[in-house]
Design a protein around this motif. Structure first.
Motif, PDB file in Angstrom:
ATOM      1  N   THR A 211       0.836  -1.190   0.000  1.00 54.35           N
ATOM      2  CA  THR A 211       0.000   0.000   0.000  1.00 54.35           C
ATOM      3  C   THR A 211       0.872   1.242   0.000  1.00 54.35           C
ATOM      4  N   GLY A 212       0.241   2.392  -0.243  1.00 53.60           N
ATOM      5  CA  GLY A 212       0.925   3.675  -0.156  1.00 53.60           C
ATOM      6  C   GLY A 212       0.775   4.253   1.239  1.00 53.60           C
ATOM      7  N   ASN A 213       1.782   4.931   1.718  1.00 53.30           N
ATOM      8  CA  ASN A 213       1.714   5.452   3.086  1.00 53.30           C
ATOM      9  C   ASN A 213       0.666   6.542   3.254  1.00 53.30           C
ATOM     10  N   ARG A 214       0.223   7.153   2.134  1.00 53.34           N
ATOM     11  CA  ARG A 214      -0.813   8.185   2.209  1.00 53.34           C
ATOM     12  C   ARG A 214      -2.121   7.716   1.572  1.00 53.34           C
ATOM     13  N   ASP A 215      -2.281   6.413   1.448  1.00 53.66           N
ATOM     14  CA  ASP A 215      -3.494   5.860   0.834  1.00 53.66           C
ATOM     15  C   ASP A 215      -4.679   6.051   1.787  1.00 53.66           C
ATOM     16  N   ASP A 232      -5.375 -12.346   9.273  1.00 54.68           N
ATOM     17  CA  ASP A 232      -6.337 -13.315   9.796  1.00 54.68           C
ATOM     18  C   ASP A 232      -6.901 -14.233   8.717  1.00 54.68           C
ATOM     19  N   LEU A 233      -6.531 -13.988   7.463  1.00 56.01           N
ATOM     20  CA  LEU A 233      -7.151 -14.718   6.352  1.00 56.01           C
ATOM     21  C   LEU A 233      -6.259 -15.798   5.771  1.00 56.01           C
ATOM     22  N   THR A 234      -5.154 -16.092   6.437  1.00 55.07           N
ATOM     23  CA  THR A 234      -4.288 -17.171   5.972  1.00 55.07           C
ATOM     24  C   THR A 234      -3.619 -17.833   7.170  1.00 55.07           C
ATOM     25  N   THR A 235      -3.297 -19.095   7.008  1.00 55.52           N
ATOM     26  CA  THR A 235      -2.528 -19.797   8.035  1.00 55.52           C
ATOM     27  C   THR A 235      -1.032 -19.633   7.797  1.00 55.52           C
ATOM     28  N   ALA A 236      -0.667 -19.089   6.673  1.00 56.49           N
ATOM     29  CA  ALA A 236       0.737 -18.869   6.330  1.00 56.49           C
ATOM     30  C   ALA A 236       1.158 -17.459   6.750  1.00 56.49           C
ATOM     31  N   ARG A 237       2.349 -17.105   6.366  1.00 53.07           N
ATOM     32  CA  ARG A 237       2.910 -15.816   6.751  1.00 53.07           C
ATOM     33  C   ARG A 237       2.219 -14.667   6.007  1.00 53.07           C
ATOM     34  N   THR A 238       2.098 -13.531   6.688  1.00 48.98           N
ATOM     35  CA  THR A 238       1.611 -12.300   6.065  1.00 48.98           C
ATOM     36  C   THR A 238       2.717 -11.259   6.153  1.00 48.98           C
ATOM     37  N   GLU A 239       2.995 -10.632   5.035  1.00 48.84           N
ATOM     38  CA  GLU A 239       4.053  -9.625   4.955  1.00 48.84           C
ATOM     39  C   GLU A 239       3.456  -8.313   4.473  1.00 48.84           C
ATOM     40  N   VAL A 240       3.944  -7.205   5.011  1.00 53.50           N
ATOM     41  CA  VAL A 240       3.447  -5.874   4.635  1.00 53.50           C
ATOM     42  C   VAL A 240       4.587  -5.049   4.066  1.00 53.50           C
ATOM     43  N   ARG A 241       4.311  -4.361   2.971  1.00 53.43           N
ATOM     44  CA  ARG A 241       5.266  -3.389   2.456  1.00 53.43           C
ATOM     45  C   ARG A 241       4.537  -2.089   2.169  1.00 53.43           C
ATOM     46  N   VAL A 242       4.986  -1.010   2.802  1.00 48.93           N
ATOM     47  CA  VAL A 242       4.406   0.319   2.613  1.00 48.93           C
ATOM     48  C   VAL A 242       5.377   1.153   1.796  1.00 48.93           C
ATOM     49  N   LEU A 243       4.875   1.700   0.696  1.00 50.03           N
ATOM     50  CA  LEU A 243       5.696   2.523  -0.185  1.00 50.03           C
ATOM     51  C   LEU A 243       5.183   3.969  -0.163  1.00 50.03           C
ATOM     52  N   PRO A 244       6.027   4.912  -0.494  1.00 54.74           N
ATOM     53  CA  PRO A 244       5.554   6.298  -0.556  1.00 54.74           C
ATOM     54  C   PRO A 244       4.476   6.451  -1.629  1.00 54.74           C
ATOM     55  N   GLY A 245       3.407   7.172  -1.296  1.00 53.36           N
ATOM     56  CA  GLY A 245       2.395   7.439  -2.311  1.00 53.36           C
ATOM     57  C   GLY A 245       0.978   7.338  -1.794  1.00 53.36           C
ATOM     58  N   ASP A 246       0.035   7.624  -2.690  1.00 52.38           N
ATOM     59  CA  ASP A 246      -1.386   7.609  -2.355  1.00 52.38           C
ATOM     60  C   ASP A 246      -2.008   6.280  -2.790  1.00 52.38           C
ATOM     61  N   HIS A 247      -3.286   6.294  -3.111  1.00 52.95           N
ATOM     62  CA  HIS A 247      -3.970   5.055  -3.466  1.00 52.95           C
ATOM     63  C   HIS A 247      -3.377   4.407  -4.709  1.00 52.95           C
ATOM     64  N   PHE A 248      -2.867   5.228  -5.604  1.00 48.67           N
ATOM     65  CA  PHE A 248      -2.245   4.694  -6.811  1.00 48.67           C
ATOM     66  C   PHE A 248      -0.721   4.810  -6.749  1.00 48.67           C
ATOM     67  N   TYR A 249      -0.184   4.529  -5.561  1.00 48.02           N
ATOM     68  CA  TYR A 249       1.266   4.510  -5.345  1.00 48.02           C
ATOM     69  C   TYR A 249       1.971   3.591  -6.336  1.00 48.02           C
ATOM     70  N   LEU A 250       1.294   2.519  -6.777  1.00 49.39           N
ATOM     71  CA  LEU A 250       1.952   1.505  -7.598  1.00 49.39           C
ATOM     72  C   LEU A 250       2.222   1.969  -9.025  1.00 49.39           C
ATOM     73  N   THR A 251       1.721   3.125  -9.424  1.00 44.27           N
ATOM     74  CA  THR A 251       2.088   3.650 -10.743  1.00 44.27           C
ATOM     75  C   THR A 251       3.477   4.286 -10.715  1.00 44.27           C
ATOM     76  N   PRO A 252       3.737   5.291  -9.864  1.00 44.34           N
ATOM     77  CA  PRO A 252       5.109   5.826  -9.823  1.00 44.34           C
ATOM     78  C   PRO A 252       6.111   4.850  -9.213  1.00 44.34           C
ATOM     79  N   ARG A 253       5.639   3.894  -8.406  1.00 40.91           N
ATOM     80  CA  ARG A 253       6.521   2.923  -7.750  1.00 40.91           C
ATOM     81  C   ARG A 253       6.454   1.561  -8.446  1.00 40.91           C
ATOM     82  N   ARG A 254       6.144   1.589  -9.730  1.00 41.82           N
ATOM     83  CA  ARG A 254       5.945   0.351 -10.484  1.00 41.82           C
ATOM     84  C   ARG A 254       7.137  -0.591 -10.387  1.00 41.82           C
TER      85      ARG A 254
END
Length: 281
Positions: A211-215, A232-254
């Motif tokens: 996600t973006g930190n300003r999402d 809570d939705l998996t029995t396996a590991r959950t990992e989080v990565r926060v990148l700079p940006g808003d809801h569409f952070y994944l465009t500049p951070r592609r």
């Protein structure tokens, strides 16, 4: 949430035919004998073309597929899904013939809920499950905030798109383009806003939350609470990565997003080696 950009705003690269004859699937990259498949689910109002620029960052070992929802672009005349259940079943029909190698699911915003539902639907059909599920820009099903945007007028809906980013002001200022965008967005908002996920057993694959930190939908603070509920939705590991940006952070951070996906799919995909990939378009 968010809307797809007009086709003129995205460099056009002809997609190769998918291995299934389905209007639901677009194939953006993949060599003659890929080892993995990455299936991407768009956001509300989004199109398969949102993921097309990822092809420049995807090695030939990975077949990059994206789902094209009905009611937009070349599927503008196709009937829209009635609800999340119908949408997920249709996507499962389309991807079922493509699960002959290890695969991962990536969904952004509404697409993350579709990806989660798809994983359960494929399990119900006794088909292979995903190696990993990547959930971007939205809290987990059952915990994500929902509203009534699909019932609002065009001006209110346009204001929400402007707040989230991802839709240019030029598109919203053009009556023809705005009408096309808002029709798709309103339809998808109805699906996600009326969606009530049933109680299910957790998945068994690792979940990766990006996600973006300003999402405004799933910012850094909400991720601290059980990864936005995804843990809570998996029995396996959950990992989080926060990148700079808003809801569409994944465009500049592609580049960073794709590298994260590839590294988690198989570390050998990002070691460089003999690969020479073109720059991001």
């Amino acid at each position: 949430m968010g809307a797809y950009p007009p086709s003129a705003a995205v460099p056009h690269h002809a997609s190769r035919p998918a291995r299934a004859d389905s209007p639901w699937i677009r194939r953006w990259s993949g060599g003659t004998a890929p080892r993995f498949t990455l299936i991407c689910l768009p956001h509300a109002g989004g199109s398969a073309g949102f993921y097309r620029p990822w092809a420049a960052l995807t090695p030939p070992e990975v077949e990059l597929l994206a789902v094209q929802y009905p009611g937009r672009e070349e599927r503008i005349e196709d009937p829209e899904a009635a609800d999340m259940s119908e949408l997920t079943a249709a996507v499962a029909d389309a991807v079922a013939p493509l699960l002959d190698r290890p695969y991962a699911l990536f969904g952004h915003s509404m697409g993350s809920a579709v990806a989660w539902e798809l994983a359960h639907e494929l399990h119900h059909r006794e088909l292979p499950g995903p190696r990993r599920l990547f959930a971007s820009g939205r809290a987990a099903p059952g915990t994500a905030k929902t509203g009534q945007l699909h019932r609002q007028n065009d001006d209110t809906l346009s204001a929400e798109l402007a707040r989230l980013g991802g839709t240019s002001q030029e598109v919203l200022a053009d009556p023809g383009l705005r009408s096309l965008v808002l029709t798709a967005v309103r339809h998808d908002c109805r699906i996600i806003e009326t969606y009530r996920p049933p109680d299910r057993e957790p998945l068994s694959c690792p979940l990766h939350v990006l996600t973006g930190n300003r999402d405004p939908e799933l910012g850094e603070e909400r991720c601290r609470d059980r990864a936005g509920g995804w843990a809570d939705l998996t029995t396996a590991r959950t990992e989080v990565r926060v990148l700079p940006g808003d809801h569409f952070y994944l465009t500049p951070r592609r580049r960073e997003v794709v590298a994260t996906v590839l590294r988690r799919l198989d570390p050998s995909l990002t070691t460089g080696g003999a690969h020479t990939w073109p720059s991001t378009p």
